[in-house]
Design an enzyme around this catalytic site. Sequence first.
Site, PDB file in Angstrom:
ATOM      1  N   GLU A 168      51.444  23.207  32.173  1.00 20.65           N
ATOM      2  CA  GLU A 168      52.331  24.020  31.336  1.00 20.65           C
ATOM      3  C   GLU A 168      51.606  24.550  30.092  1.00 20.65           C
ATOM      4  O   GLU A 168      52.025  24.349  28.957  1.00 20.65           O
ATOM      5  CB  GLU A 168      53.566  23.210  30.937  1.00 20.65           C
ATOM      6  CG  GLU A 168      54.435  22.835  32.130  1.00 20.65           C
ATOM      7  CD  GLU A 168      55.690  22.070  31.754  1.00 20.65           C
ATOM      8  OE1 GLU A 168      56.687  22.184  32.486  1.00 20.65           O
ATOM      9  OE2 GLU A 168      55.674  21.344  30.737  1.00 20.65           O
ATOM     10  N   GLU A 207      56.769  21.423  39.883  1.00 19.83           N
ATOM     11  CA  GLU A 207      57.793  20.605  39.234  1.00 19.83           C
ATOM     12  C   GLU A 207      59.133  21.290  39.427  1.00 19.83           C
ATOM     13  O   GLU A 207      59.281  22.468  39.103  1.00 19.83           O
ATOM     14  CB  GLU A 207      57.543  20.432  37.729  1.00 19.83           C
ATOM     15  CG  GLU A 207      56.387  19.542  37.366  1.00 19.83           C
ATOM     16  CD  GLU A 207      56.297  19.306  35.854  1.00 19.83           C
ATOM     17  OE1 GLU A 207      57.361  19.353  35.189  1.00 19.83           O
ATOM     18  OE2 GLU A 207      55.188  19.090  35.353  1.00 19.83           O
TER      19      GLU A 207
END
Length: 469
Positions: free
Chosen positions: A172, A369
């Site tokens: 991320e 995810e």
Amino acid sequence: MKSNFLWGTSSAANQIEGGWQEGGKGPSVMDALATVNGHRVENDNLDDQNLFFGSHKAVDFYHHYQEDIRLLAEMGAKAYRMSIAWTRIFPTGLEEVPNQAGLEFYDRVFEELHKHGIEPIVTLSHYESPLALAKDFGGWSNRKMIELYVKYAKTVITRYSKLVHRWITFNEINCAQVPFGIMSACGIYMSISDKRNTSQLRYQCLHNQLVASAKVVKLAHEIDNRNQVGCMIASMYTYPLTPKPEDVRANQLSMQVKNYFASDVMIRGTYPGYIKRYFKDHGINIEISDEDQKILEEGIVDYYTCSYYMTNCVSTNKDAEKTSANLISGLKNPYLQTSEYGWQIDACGLRSYLNEVYDRYQLPMMIVENGLGMHDTVEDGQIHDEYRIKYLRQHIKSLEEAVEDGVDLIGYCAWSSTDLIALSTGTISKRYGFIYVDVDDDGQGDFTRTKKDSFYWYSKVIESNGNTL
């Protein structure tokens, strides 16, 4: 789905491993975050018995990895997206010789995965820079981090070249832009409210990570031409709250800056015009050398991965109703339901997001995810988590629609394999796993693993290649 589609699960070392001082491991920035009243706080005294540090024990994957991998195999997982703890390899980040015990631990983990036919997809940096580098160098605000990271990456990519061929440089990476990311993503020992926690600082951290990522992409290809290296973006997909032109423009800028900027650089190899305008308008001056530009051009990634949990709305109306979100707050969408934690559930948005990203880049994509955090209740030794099954079913249907739309989706790794320590709070009561772990928010329990109803459901999904939902 294609026959070689990578169905799997995901996790992060700092949220599952524990064993924070075992096998020569040094402390990471996440090891210095204690939980006080459900919130993360920094604390120099890592041995303070009056504080609870969730990552110190986590769910003890360090001692349970064989059992956990066996359970993944029983589920039928084809892939496991995981991370390596940098401080297991270089405890302070400054060592010239890697920690042998740490290297051997991941030898065993990767060999166990291969024994069960599970492909590892490995994130090199998942929010856990060495604490020593955070304190002594200011984390990723310091360019010295680039070469220290490259040294670490070269060590592990070379070591595991026969066992791992899919890598992700930073988890991320776009979260380095948000204030919460200063401790985790940026690796700086500084609170969210610190006056030094500025956009200028965070964007310089992000630039240094982008350069480091590009260097590692090129290096990985040189080490083994079978290596594939991906970016990983936190999906911050948003809609304009209204069709008002100003809302539409505000949403466009939000998507560009928060969602596309990092991946544009990692895939196109250069800074886009919109971010240069944004920097100019906000007085942000990033140190970018000609050599940096060359490195970015030479180190573009091979595939795109992302996390996807929810969506939000954007508006110029400062009085619009807000709701909770992943890492950042957002505006409430009146057409969406929310979880018990206020996160908006938007399976349709996943299809839209995948289409937009694939149209933009035309690279293979992977969801690494996606999941639902909830309080789970044990009833007669069983966990009936139909709410999680419902959430995942909706999102898998949506990604299958995206594949029909023409998106080159190569894998889906749900978050998470076992329950794990939450990034934002350091507690475990907000559970995500297919496998329940008997430990509470104070780290008490016997760490017994119990398969939830979602475990059996996902097993059928994998076995049928997504045809049985």
